[in-house]
Each structure stands twice: as C-alpha cells, then as structure tokens.
Design a protein around this motif. Structure first.
Motif, PDB file in Angstrom:
ATOM      1  N   LEU A 270       0.831  -1.207   0.000  1.00  0.00           N
ATOM      2  CA  LEU A 270       0.000   0.000   0.000  1.00  0.00           C
ATOM      3  C   LEU A 270       0.859   1.249   0.000  1.00  0.00           C
ATOM      4  CD1 LEU A 270      -3.066   0.571   0.062  1.00  0.00           C
ATOM      5  CD2 LEU A 270      -2.888   0.789   2.547  1.00  0.00           C
ATOM      6  N   ARG A 271       2.013   1.178   0.644  1.00  0.00           N
ATOM      7  CA  ARG A 271       2.921   2.336   0.621  1.00  0.00           C
ATOM      8  C   ARG A 271       3.995   2.186  -0.457  1.00  0.00           C
ATOM      9  NH1 ARG A 271       7.639   1.001   3.340  1.00  0.00           N
ATOM     10  NH2 ARG A 271       7.505  -0.593   4.984  1.00  0.00           N
ATOM     11  N   GLY A 272       3.833   1.194  -1.345  1.00  0.00           N
ATOM     12  CA  GLY A 272       4.697   1.078  -2.513  1.00  0.00           C
ATOM     13  C   GLY A 272       6.016   0.381  -2.306  1.00  0.00           C
ATOM     14  N   ASP A 273       6.187  -0.306  -1.161  1.00  0.00           N
ATOM     15  CA  ASP A 273       7.464  -0.949  -0.864  1.00  0.00           C
ATOM     16  C   ASP A 273       7.416  -2.419  -1.286  1.00  0.00           C
ATOM     17  OD1 ASP A 273       9.870  -1.839   0.124  1.00  0.00           O
ATOM     18  OD2 ASP A 273       9.723  -0.693   1.994  1.00  0.00           O
ATOM     19  N   LEU A 274       7.690  -2.674  -2.545  1.00  0.00           N
ATOM     20  CA  LEU A 274       7.641  -4.029  -3.093  1.00  0.00           C
ATOM     21  C   LEU A 274       8.735  -4.908  -2.496  1.00  0.00           C
ATOM     22  CD1 LEU A 274       6.294  -5.928  -5.120  1.00  0.00           C
ATOM     23  CD2 LEU A 274       7.824  -5.008  -6.890  1.00  0.00           C
ATOM     24  N   ASP A 275       9.898  -4.341  -2.249  1.00  0.00           N
ATOM     25  CA  ASP A 275      11.005  -5.133  -1.695  1.00  0.00           C
ATOM     26  C   ASP A 275      10.667  -5.644  -0.294  1.00  0.00           C
ATOM     27  OD1 ASP A 275      12.480  -4.769  -3.978  1.00  0.00           O
ATOM     28  OD2 ASP A 275      13.615  -3.049  -3.192  1.00  0.00           O
ATOM     29  N   ALA A 276      10.100  -4.779   0.537  1.00  0.00           N
ATOM     30  CA  ALA A 276       9.739  -5.195   1.894  1.00  0.00           C
ATOM     31  C   ALA A 276       8.672  -6.284   1.857  1.00  0.00           C
ATOM     32  CB  ALA A 276       9.239  -3.993   2.699  1.00  0.00           C
ATOM     33  N   ALA A 277       7.703  -6.130   0.969  1.00  0.00           N
ATOM     34  CA  ALA A 277       6.649  -7.141   0.843  1.00  0.00           C
ATOM     35  C   ALA A 277       7.225  -8.476   0.401  1.00  0.00           C
ATOM     36  CB  ALA A 277       5.580  -6.666  -0.133  1.00  0.00           C
ATOM     37  N   THR A 278       8.211  -8.422  -0.476  1.00  0.00           N
ATOM     38  CA  THR A 278       8.845  -9.660  -0.949  1.00  0.00           C
ATOM     39  C   THR A 278       9.482 -10.415   0.206  1.00  0.00           C
ATOM     40  OG1 THR A 278       9.282  -8.672  -3.119  1.00  0.00           O
ATOM     41  CG2 THR A 278      10.580 -10.611  -2.513  1.00  0.00           C
ATOM     42  N   VAL A 279      10.152  -9.696   1.080  1.00  0.00           N
ATOM     43  CA  VAL A 279      10.785 -10.327   2.241  1.00  0.00           C
ATOM     44  C   VAL A 279       9.719 -10.886   3.186  1.00  0.00           C
ATOM     45  CG1 VAL A 279      12.198  -9.909   4.287  1.00  0.00           C
ATOM     46  CG2 VAL A 279      12.838  -8.881   2.092  1.00  0.00           C
ATOM     47  N   THR A 280       8.685 -10.106   3.451  1.00  0.00           N
ATOM     48  CA  THR A 280       7.624 -10.535   4.364  1.00  0.00           C
ATOM     49  C   THR A 280       6.936 -11.799   3.867  1.00  0.00           C
ATOM     50  OG1 THR A 280       7.234  -8.275   5.117  1.00  0.00           O
ATOM     51  CG2 THR A 280       5.438  -9.836   5.424  1.00  0.00           C
ATOM     52  N   PHE A 312       3.175  -1.039  -9.900  1.00  0.00           N
ATOM     53  CA  PHE A 312       4.003  -2.245 -10.033  1.00  0.00           C
ATOM     54  C   PHE A 312       3.935  -2.857 -11.432  1.00  0.00           C
ATOM     55  CE2 PHE A 312       2.249  -2.403  -5.573  1.00  0.00           C
ATOM     56  CZ  PHE A 312       3.371  -1.821  -4.980  1.00  0.00           C
ATOM     57  N   ARG A 313       3.214  -2.219 -12.312  1.00  0.00           N
ATOM     58  CA  ARG A 313       3.005  -2.782 -13.644  1.00  0.00           C
ATOM     59  C   ARG A 313       4.350  -2.931 -14.376  1.00  0.00           C
ATOM     60  NH1 ARG A 313      -1.936  -0.113 -15.951  1.00  0.00           N
ATOM     61  NH2 ARG A 313      -2.822  -1.334 -14.221  1.00  0.00           N
ATOM     62  N   GLY A 314       4.591  -4.117 -14.855  1.00  0.00           N
ATOM     63  CA  GLY A 314       5.815  -4.380 -15.603  1.00  0.00           C
ATOM     64  C   GLY A 314       7.004  -4.749 -14.745  1.00  0.00           C
ATOM     65  N   ALA A 315       6.877  -4.636 -13.426  1.00  0.00           N
ATOM     66  CA  ALA A 315       7.993  -4.976 -12.532  1.00  0.00           C
ATOM     67  C   ALA A 315       8.149  -6.491 -12.467  1.00  0.00           C
ATOM     68  CB  ALA A 315       7.745  -4.415 -11.136  1.00  0.00           C
ATOM     69  N   GLY A 316       9.359  -6.964 -12.728  1.00  0.00           N
ATOM     70  CA  GLY A 316       9.597  -8.405 -12.727  1.00  0.00           C
ATOM     71  C   GLY A 316       9.295  -9.051 -11.386  1.00  0.00           C
ATOM     72  N   THR A 317       9.623  -8.342 -10.299  1.00  0.00           N
ATOM     73  CA  THR A 317       9.366  -8.882  -8.967  1.00  0.00           C
ATOM     74  C   THR A 317       7.870  -9.062  -8.734  1.00  0.00           C
ATOM     75  OG1 THR A 317      11.353  -7.831  -8.080  1.00  0.00           O
ATOM     76  CG2 THR A 317       9.675  -8.498  -6.496  1.00  0.00           C
ATOM     77  N   ALA A 318       7.076  -8.090  -9.156  1.00  0.00           N
ATOM     78  CA  ALA A 318       5.625  -8.173  -8.989  1.00  0.00           C
ATOM     79  C   ALA A 318       5.061  -9.347  -9.778  1.00  0.00           C
ATOM     80  CB  ALA A 318       4.963  -6.873  -9.418  1.00  0.00           C
ATOM     81  N   ILE A 319       5.561  -9.556 -10.983  1.00  0.00           N
ATOM     82  CA  ILE A 319       5.087 -10.672 -11.807  1.00  0.00           C
ATOM     83  C   ILE A 319       5.426 -12.001 -11.140  1.00  0.00           C
ATOM     84  CG2 ILE A 319       5.399 -11.855 -14.012  1.00  0.00           C
ATOM     85  CD1 ILE A 319       5.896  -9.054 -15.240  1.00  0.00           C
ATOM     86  N   THR A 320       6.647 -12.111 -10.638  1.00  0.00           N
ATOM     87  CA  THR A 320       7.076 -13.347  -9.971  1.00  0.00           C
ATOM     88  C   THR A 320       6.254 -13.622  -8.723  1.00  0.00           C
ATOM     89  OG1 THR A 320       9.343 -13.074 -10.792  1.00  0.00           O
ATOM     90  CG2 THR A 320       9.019 -14.527  -8.887  1.00  0.00           C
ATOM     91  N   LEU A 321       6.013 -12.564  -7.916  1.00  0.00           N
ATOM     92  CA  LEU A 321       5.208 -12.741  -6.713  1.00  0.00           C
ATOM     93  C   LEU A 321       3.787 -13.175  -7.058  1.00  0.00           C
ATOM     94  CD1 LEU A 321       6.247  -9.730  -4.439  1.00  0.00           C
ATOM     95  CD2 LEU A 321       6.849 -12.143  -4.163  1.00  0.00           C
TER      96      LEU A 321
END
Length: 348
Positions: A270-280, A312-321
């Motif tokens: 929600l606050r745009g932190d994709l990296d933190a969400a990936t770890v969580t 997050f559109r087009g972000a490889g991490t978002a697609i993988t998650l």
C-alpha cells in the motif's frame, strides 16, 4: 380391610424397581469426563494440526457424545453431553470454514448454536453466532454479520475473551461496509475488554475457542486495512508477528503467523514498498499446504490484485510474486478439495 403393611411393602418394591431402571438409563460419569477431556484436547490442538484432521476427529466426538446422550435420562448428564456435542459441532464449523466449505460451515454453526440453546449454555451460543457472522461477511453480507455479532454480544455469561472476539468480528464487518467510524469504535472496544470476567468455553476450554492477543492484533490489523489505515495495519500486523515469535514453539499459531504476514505485506504494498513485501512473504510461503486455510487464501488473493496496480506494472518482482501466489493457492487444502474459489471478505 386396608392392609397398610402390604401397601408399604409394595411401594418400597416399586420405588426400588423404578430407581433401578432409572440407574440403568444413565452412563458412567467417567465416560462423560473422557468426552469432555477429548473436546478440550481437540480445541487446544487446533492450530497444530490440519483442519481436515480436526474435522475428522470432531465428527467422531460429536457422534460419540450423541450416542451416549441416547443412553442416559439423567438431566445433568444430558446437559453435559449436549455441551460436548455442541463444542464438537462448533469445531466442525470452524474446520469446514478453513477448508472453504462456507455454506456447510454456517449450517454447522447453527447446529452448534442450537446445542448451546438446548443446554442453556450461552457461551457456546455466542461462539457459534460469532462464527455465523464470519460466514456472513465472507459471503458478501456484512450487514448480516453486524447483526449476528450484536446478537451474540447480548448473550449472558460471557467473559472478556468472548466479547473481545465478537467486537473484533463486528469491527471487520463495519470495515466491509465502509463505515470507518463504527469499525474504529468496535476495534477500540475490542482492546478494552478487561473486566476480569471469564466463561467456561472461551477461557475454561480455550484453544480454538479462545482469542489470544496475537489473534486480536492480527484481526484488527485486517480491519485497519479495510478502512484504509495502512500505517496502523502495518504496525498492528508486525506486533502480531512479534508476539507469535515470542511464544514457545508449541504455542506458536501457524494460522496467525501466515495471516498477519500477508496483512503486513499488503500494508507494505500500500505504501509502494515491493522489496519489503517480498521479504515478508517468505513467511507466508513457509505455511504448510494443509494449513493454507480460507482466511489466508483470501488475503493472498487480495495481494495478487494489489500487485497489478499501476505502480508495479511491468515490474519483474511483482510478476514473480503474482505467480507464486497463484501456485501457493493451488497447493492449498481448500483448492485441493475443490473449495476456496471466489472467497470474499476476511478471515476467521
């Protein structure tokens, strides 16, 4: 001529015969004690075994309690066995819910409430009615959920734990209605139930019938997400995770850990932190397949949708998650049983 001595003797024989017949229409108190202990052990083991195993064992327990109830005419024994059967039915409802069978969960909750009514045991009625509220907002009927939660809160003899659970359920229902003010009011009230009052089910039996501090935090973190309080949701979910981790291993709830981690990841997105969400989300991926219950799948479904946001559109991490979330759900107990599709709302 009236024969008093003969009449007394006949009365004594009749009384002895009828007392003997009544004694034959009872069951051993030891048998009832064992069934009561079985219900307690089942409730307290809920978080450590799969919902399928709980369902199987609770079904056996309810059947045995009903069998024994058919053998006794002693009112106190009848009441004890009604309570045991009702507890088993309530656990069946929770297990069915976790396995994604929402209609059957509601039906079993109504049966548990009826057992509570017949036994004049209001804590069981309250617990079961709270479960009906959960089923209601999970199937898109939050107004009905509010009504059920308030009905349950009106029952007599409830302790702090019971009221805490029901107010938390009411808060989430208001959150689904978009009523920020009432959701916040119920949420705050759920954290202020400290009169020192207990009841025989939520506190005496405990386990799945209890509502631990970490479970309250997890639930209220979800409510915070519903009303758009991302910062509050993140802080509350993190506190829930920290509290789970502080417990001895045998008391760490896998369900609470998974759901709180999913909520924390949602708040981080929600606050745009994709990296933190990936770890969580590493905490979520670790949840065993047979404990990936309906409430957790709903949360990961919400995460899947959040990952398609423009940020997050087009972000490889978002697609993988997103792909991992789909696989996570596919290998869950509800999906393996053909349930868990189109889940709405929130967790148990």
């Amino acid at each position: 001529m009236y024969d008093l001595e003969s009449d007394i003797a006949m009365t004594a024989r009749d009384a002895a015969d009828e007392a003997g017949a009544a004694a034959a229409q009872s069951v051993s108190d030891t048998t009832i004690d064992q069934l009561r202990d079985d219900a307690l052990a089942l409730a307290r083991s809920y978080g450590a075994v799969s919902a399928f195993d709980i369902f199987r064992r609770a079904r056996v327990l309810r059947t045995e309690a009903e069998h024994q109830r058919g053998l006794t005419q002693v009112p106190a024994q009848q009441q004890d066995l009604l309570i045991v059967a009702g507890q088993a039915c309530a656990l069946l409802s929770t297990a069915a819910f976790d396995l994604g069978s929402l209609d059957d969960s509601a039906r079993l909750a109504r049966s548990a409430a009826l057992y509570g009514e017949m036994a004049r045991f209001d804590p069981l009625r309250a617990y079961a009615t709270g479960s009906l509220a959960i089923c209601a907002y999970f199937t898109g009927r939050p107004s009905e959920a509010v009504r059920q939660a308030r009905t349950a809160l009106a029952y007599a003899g409830l302790g702090d734990t019971a009221r805490r659970r029901l107010l938390s359920i009411e808060a989430r229902a208001h959150g689904h209605l978009g009523d920020h003010e009432r959701a916040t009011r119920a949420l705050v009230a759920s954290t202020r139930q400290d009169r020192g009052e207990r009841d025989e089910l939520h506190d005496g039996v405990g386990g799945e019938f209890a509502f631990s501090e970490e479970r309250l935090l997890m639930s209220n973190g979800t409510t915070a997400l519903l009303v758009g309080d991302g910062a509050g949701a993140e802080a509350t979910a993190q506190r829930a995770l920290d509290l789970v981790s502080s417990r001895p291993p045998a008391r760490q709830s896998v369900s609470v850990r998974g759901k709180a981690a999913a909520d924390l990841a949602a708040a981080q997105l929600l606050r745009g932190d994709l990296d933190a969400a990936t770890v969580t989300l590493e905490t979520v991926w670790a949840i065993p397949e047979d404990q990936r219950v309906a409430g957790l799948l709903e949360r990961t479904g919400t995460l899947r949708r959040a990952l398609t946001a423009p940020a997050f559109r087009g972000a490889g991490t978002a697609i993988t998650l997103g792909e991992r979330i789909e696989e996570f759900g596919r290998r869950s107990a509800p999906r393996q049983l053909g349930n868990g599709r189109g889940l709405l709302a929130i967790d148990s």
